[in-house]
Design a protein around this motif. Structure first.
Motif, PDB file in Angstrom:
ATOM      1  N   PRO A 174      -3.628  -2.546  10.081  1.00 31.81           N
ATOM      2  CA  PRO A 174      -3.989  -3.660  10.965  1.00 31.81           C
ATOM      3  C   PRO A 174      -4.634  -4.831  10.216  1.00 31.81           C
ATOM      4  O   PRO A 174      -5.506  -4.637   9.360  1.00 31.81           O
ATOM      5  CB  PRO A 174      -4.981  -3.022  11.946  1.00 31.81           C
ATOM      6  N   HIS A 175      -4.184  -6.025  10.534  1.00 32.18           N
ATOM      7  CA  HIS A 175      -4.759  -7.272  10.006  1.00 32.18           C
ATOM      8  C   HIS A 175      -4.755  -7.319   8.483  1.00 32.18           C
ATOM      9  O   HIS A 175      -5.661  -7.870   7.859  1.00 32.18           O
ATOM     10  CB  HIS A 175      -6.200  -7.451  10.517  1.00 32.18           C
ATOM     11  N   SER A 176      -3.736  -6.734   7.856  1.00 29.89           N
ATOM     12  CA  SER A 176      -3.669  -6.729   6.392  1.00 29.89           C
ATOM     13  C   SER A 176      -2.286  -7.182   5.923  1.00 29.89           C
ATOM     14  O   SER A 176      -1.324  -7.208   6.692  1.00 29.89           O
ATOM     15  CB  SER A 176      -3.973  -5.348   5.823  1.00 29.89           C
ATOM     16  N   THR A 177      -2.224  -7.521   4.642  1.00 26.78           N
ATOM     17  CA  THR A 177      -0.981  -7.961   4.013  1.00 26.78           C
ATOM     18  C   THR A 177      -0.676  -7.064   2.823  1.00 26.78           C
ATOM     19  O   THR A 177      -1.568  -6.772   2.013  1.00 26.78           O
ATOM     20  CB  THR A 177      -1.098  -9.422   3.536  1.00 26.78           C
ATOM     21  N   GLN A 178       0.567  -6.636   2.706  1.00 30.60           N
ATOM     22  CA  GLN A 178       1.023  -5.821   1.577  1.00 30.60           C
ATOM     23  C   GLN A 178       1.914  -6.674   0.667  1.00 30.60           C
ATOM     24  O   GLN A 178       2.523  -7.637   1.122  1.00 30.60           O
ATOM     25  CB  GLN A 178       1.801  -4.612   2.070  1.00 30.60           C
ATOM     26  N   ALA A 179       1.991  -6.311  -0.630  1.00 29.88           N
ATOM     27  CA  ALA A 179       2.779  -7.119  -1.563  1.00 29.88           C
ATOM     28  C   ALA A 179       3.139  -6.318  -2.803  1.00 29.88           C
ATOM     29  O   ALA A 179       2.556  -5.258  -3.076  1.00 29.88           O
ATOM     30  CB  ALA A 179       2.010  -8.385  -1.976  1.00 29.88           C
ATOM     31  N   SER A 180       4.138  -6.811  -3.546  1.00 32.59           N
ATOM     32  CA  SER A 180       4.430  -6.453  -4.945  1.00 32.59           C
ATOM     33  C   SER A 180       4.592  -4.957  -5.225  1.00 32.59           C
ATOM     34  O   SER A 180       3.861  -4.381  -6.032  1.00 32.59           O
ATOM     35  CB  SER A 180       3.331  -7.016  -5.857  1.00 32.59           C
ATOM     36  N   PRO A 181       5.566  -4.277  -4.614  1.00 31.38           N
ATOM     37  CA  PRO A 181       5.791  -2.859  -4.940  1.00 31.38           C
ATOM     38  C   PRO A 181       6.404  -2.681  -6.319  1.00 31.38           C
ATOM     39  O   PRO A 181       7.143  -3.537  -6.816  1.00 31.38           O
ATOM     40  CB  PRO A 181       6.765  -2.408  -3.847  1.00 31.38           C
ATOM     41  N   THR A 182       6.103  -1.543  -6.953  1.00 34.68           N
ATOM     42  CA  THR A 182       6.707  -1.151  -8.228  1.00 34.68           C
ATOM     43  C   THR A 182       6.824   0.363  -8.258  1.00 34.68           C
ATOM     44  O   THR A 182       5.878   1.070  -7.897  1.00 34.68           O
ATOM     45  CB  THR A 182       5.893  -1.675  -9.425  1.00 34.68           C
ATOM     46  N   PHE A 183       7.987   0.884  -8.659  1.00 30.67           N
ATOM     47  CA  PHE A 183       8.226   2.325  -8.657  1.00 30.67           C
ATOM     48  C   PHE A 183       7.695   2.986  -9.927  1.00 30.67           C
ATOM     49  O   PHE A 183       7.733   2.398 -11.015  1.00 30.67           O
ATOM     50  CB  PHE A 183       9.732   2.611  -8.583  1.00 30.67           C
ATOM     51  N   SER A 184       7.262   4.237  -9.780  1.00 31.00           N
ATOM     52  CA  SER A 184       7.040   5.089 -10.946  1.00 31.00           C
ATOM     53  C   SER A 184       8.401   5.428 -11.547  1.00 31.00           C
ATOM     54  O   SER A 184       9.423   5.369 -10.858  1.00 31.00           O
ATOM     55  CB  SER A 184       6.299   6.369 -10.546  1.00 31.00           C
ATOM     56  N   PRO A 185       8.471   5.786 -12.836  1.00 30.52           N
ATOM     57  CA  PRO A 185       9.771   6.054 -13.468  1.00 30.52           C
ATOM     58  C   PRO A 185      10.587   7.145 -12.787  1.00 30.52           C
ATOM     59  O   PRO A 185      11.820   7.083 -12.798  1.00 30.52           O
ATOM     60  CB  PRO A 185       9.391   6.451 -14.898  1.00 30.52           C
ATOM     61  N   ASP A 186       9.922   8.146 -12.185  1.00 33.68           N
ATOM     62  CA  ASP A 186      10.669   9.212 -11.517  1.00 33.68           C
ATOM     63  C   ASP A 186      11.055   8.845 -10.083  1.00 33.68           C
ATOM     64  O   ASP A 186      11.697   9.634  -9.383  1.00 33.68           O
ATOM     65  CB  ASP A 186       9.878  10.520 -11.541  1.00 33.68           C
ATOM     66  N   GLY A 187      10.656   7.669  -9.637  1.00 33.58           N
ATOM     67  CA  GLY A 187      11.018   7.211  -8.302  1.00 33.58           C
ATOM     68  C   GLY A 187      10.260   7.875  -7.176  1.00 33.58           C
ATOM     69  O   GLY A 187      10.569   7.639  -5.999  1.00 33.58           O
ATOM     70  N   LYS A 188       9.236   8.659  -7.487  1.00 26.56           N
ATOM     71  CA  LYS A 188       8.528   9.416  -6.455  1.00 26.56           C
ATOM     72  C   LYS A 188       7.301   8.706  -5.895  1.00 26.56           C
ATOM     73  O   LYS A 188       6.772   9.099  -4.856  1.00 26.56           O
ATOM     74  CB  LYS A 188       8.122  10.784  -7.007  1.00 26.56           C
ATOM     75  N   LYS A 189       6.831   7.667  -6.584  1.00 23.65           N
ATOM     76  CA  LYS A 189       5.640   6.954  -6.139  1.00 23.65           C
ATOM     77  C   LYS A 189       5.869   5.448  -6.247  1.00 23.65           C
ATOM     78  O   LYS A 189       6.716   4.982  -7.003  1.00 23.65           O
ATOM     79  CB  LYS A 189       4.416   7.357  -6.969  1.00 23.65           C
ATOM     80  N   ILE A 190       5.070   4.703  -5.492  1.00 16.98           N
ATOM     81  CA  ILE A 190       5.094   3.249  -5.534  1.00 16.98           C
ATOM     82  C   ILE A 190       3.665   2.745  -5.660  1.00 16.98           C
ATOM     83  O   ILE A 190       2.776   3.185  -4.917  1.00 16.98           O
ATOM     84  CB  ILE A 190       5.730   2.659  -4.264  1.00 16.98           C
ATOM     85  N   ALA A 191       3.444   1.847  -6.606  1.00 11.26           N
ATOM     86  CA  ALA A 191       2.197   1.094  -6.657  1.00 11.26           C
ATOM     87  C   ALA A 191       2.430  -0.234  -5.947  1.00 11.26           C
ATOM     88  O   ALA A 191       3.508  -0.825  -6.072  1.00 11.26           O
ATOM     89  CB  ALA A 191       1.751   0.875  -8.095  1.00 11.26           C
ATOM     90  N   PHE A 192       1.461  -0.707  -5.202  1.00 12.85           N
ATOM     91  CA  PHE A 192       1.625  -1.949  -4.456  1.00 12.85           C
ATOM     92  C   PHE A 192       0.260  -2.580  -4.217  1.00 12.85           C
ATOM     93  O   PHE A 192      -0.794  -1.983  -4.501  1.00 12.85           O
ATOM     94  CB  PHE A 192       2.349  -1.694  -3.126  1.00 12.85           C
ATOM     95  N   VAL A 193       0.276  -3.786  -3.671  1.00  2.76           N
ATOM     96  CA  VAL A 193      -0.953  -4.526  -3.375  1.00  2.76           C
ATOM     97  C   VAL A 193      -1.206  -4.501  -1.876  1.00  2.76           C
ATOM     98  O   VAL A 193      -0.281  -4.661  -1.078  1.00  2.76           O
ATOM     99  CB  VAL A 193      -0.844  -5.986  -3.858  1.00  2.76           C
ATOM    100  N   SER A 194      -2.465  -4.316  -1.507  1.00  2.00           N
ATOM    101  CA  SER A 194      -2.862  -4.419  -0.107  1.00  2.00           C
ATOM    102  C   SER A 194      -4.278  -4.991  -0.031  1.00  2.00           C
ATOM    103  O   SER A 194      -5.122  -4.683  -0.878  1.00  2.00           O
ATOM    104  CB  SER A 194      -2.831  -3.049   0.579  1.00  2.00           C
ATOM    105  N   ASP A 195      -4.522  -5.806   0.998  1.00  2.00           N
ATOM    106  CA  ASP A 195      -5.877  -6.297   1.237  1.00  2.00           C
ATOM    107  C   ASP A 195      -6.500  -5.599   2.442  1.00  2.00           C
ATOM    108  O   ASP A 195      -7.316  -6.172   3.159  1.00  2.00           O
ATOM    109  CB  ASP A 195      -5.889  -7.819   1.417  1.00  2.00           C
ATOM    110  N   LYS A 196      -6.120  -4.351   2.648  1.00  2.00           N
ATOM    111  CA  LYS A 196      -6.574  -3.606   3.818  1.00  2.00           C
ATOM    112  C   LYS A 196      -8.088  -3.398   3.861  1.00  2.00           C
ATOM    113  O   LYS A 196      -8.666  -3.187   4.922  1.00  2.00           O
ATOM    114  CB  LYS A 196      -5.859  -2.258   3.914  1.00  2.00           C
ATOM    115  N   GLU A 197      -8.740  -3.491   2.698  1.00  5.31           N
ATOM    116  CA  GLU A 197     -10.195  -3.354   2.640  1.00  5.31           C
ATOM    117  C   GLU A 197     -10.881  -4.703   2.454  1.00  5.31           C
ATOM    118  O   GLU A 197     -12.066  -4.756   2.132  1.00  5.31           O
ATOM    119  CB  GLU A 197     -10.586  -2.401   1.505  1.00  5.31           C
TER     120      GLU A 197
END
Length: 272
Positions: free
Chosen positions: A124-147
């Motif tokens: 709620p009331h947050s913005t997500q951005a800029s995903p990037t995959f781990s090499p095995d494709g099992k995880k994603i790092a991304f940006v959020s201002d949820k806090e």
């Protein structure tokens, strides 16, 4: 339409030599992502975002064609694409549900067939951005201002099951952006506002330590890894210019590689 809003996708060698224009759409094209190589053979295909239909959409093109094909059928804006090394998943940001959320979608690189998009993370009331995959494709790092302020999180790249709680990894700085996962899986590079200037930082997956890599007076953003996981290319920007630089993790004196007039940004290292 003002020519100030015309931006095309270009490629060059790792040292800035042999620049070549890839798109010729006379539109605003940004955020290129080279498709990973297969068994050592580099792909000439890439994803990018174009405003040629009015709203930003994600397109697939090859270096030979110069004109891309829209690949995601969602309403609203789609930006900041990332593709897994296995070339079977695309992560992106879309406001199809009303605000900028993280989406995941199955993808077939040869036919561009798409699965159903899944809203991977929303808050709620947050913005997500800029995903990037781990090499095995099992995880994603991304940006959020949820806090409250933009920070880097990691979340499983899963289509099914209970929605996971993302893991916060950037704790030293209040404003963090544009993460990039290294091909060897050991590090995540990102930009963080440090004493008022955006610098490139490195997060070590094993030690969970954050270290500042770059210094100097200009803002540095959008890091992208070389296949050897030892070099990064990024754009460095001030009020007048934006150019591309390359840096070695173990000899962190950045070297300018871009040439000529115009603003250069959103670099992506192909053939990873």
């Amino acid at each position: 339409k003002s020519e100030d809003w015309v931006s095309e996708i270009w490629s060059c060698d790792w040292d800035g030599a042999n620049p070549k224009q890839l798109t010729r759409e006379k539109s605003y094209n940004v955020s290129p992502v080279g498709l990973p190589s297969t068994t050592g053979v580099s792909s000439d295909k890439f994803l990018y975002v174009s405003y040629k239909l009015g709203q930003p959409k994600i397109f697939l093109a090859s270096a030979k064609e110069g004109m891309g094909k829209k690949i995601i059928e969602l309403k609203g804006h789609q930006i900041l694409p990332a593709i897994s090394r296995q070339k079977d998943k695309i992560a992106f940001i879309s406001d199809a549900a009303g605000k900028a959320d993280l989406f995941l979608q199955e993808f077939h690189v040869e036919t561009a067939e798409m699965g159903r998009p899944v809203q991977l993370f929303s808050y709620p009331h947050s913005t997500q951005a800029s995903p990037t995959f781990s090499p095995d494709g099992k995880k994603i790092a991304f940006v959020s201002d949820k806090e409250g302020s933009p920070k880097i999180y990691i979340i499983p790249a899963a289509f099914k099951g209970k929605r996971a709680t993302p893991l916060l990894i950037s704790k030293q700085n209040q404003e963090n952006s544009c993460p990039a996962w290294s091909p060897d899986g050991k590090k995540i590079a990102y930009s963080a506002k440090t004493k008022g200037i955006r610098q490139i930082w490195i997060y070590d997956i094993e030690s969970k330590e954050e270290k500042q890599l770059t210094d100097g007076p200009t803002h540095k953003e959008n890091p992208s890894w070389a296949p050897n996981s030892k070099h990064l290319v990024f754009n460095s920007t001030n009020e007048m210019h934006s150019d591309l630089y390359i840096v070695n993790l173990y000899q962190p004196e950045a070297v300018k590689i871009s040439q000529g007039p115009g603003i250069k940004h959103y670099p992506s290292w192909a053939g990873r």
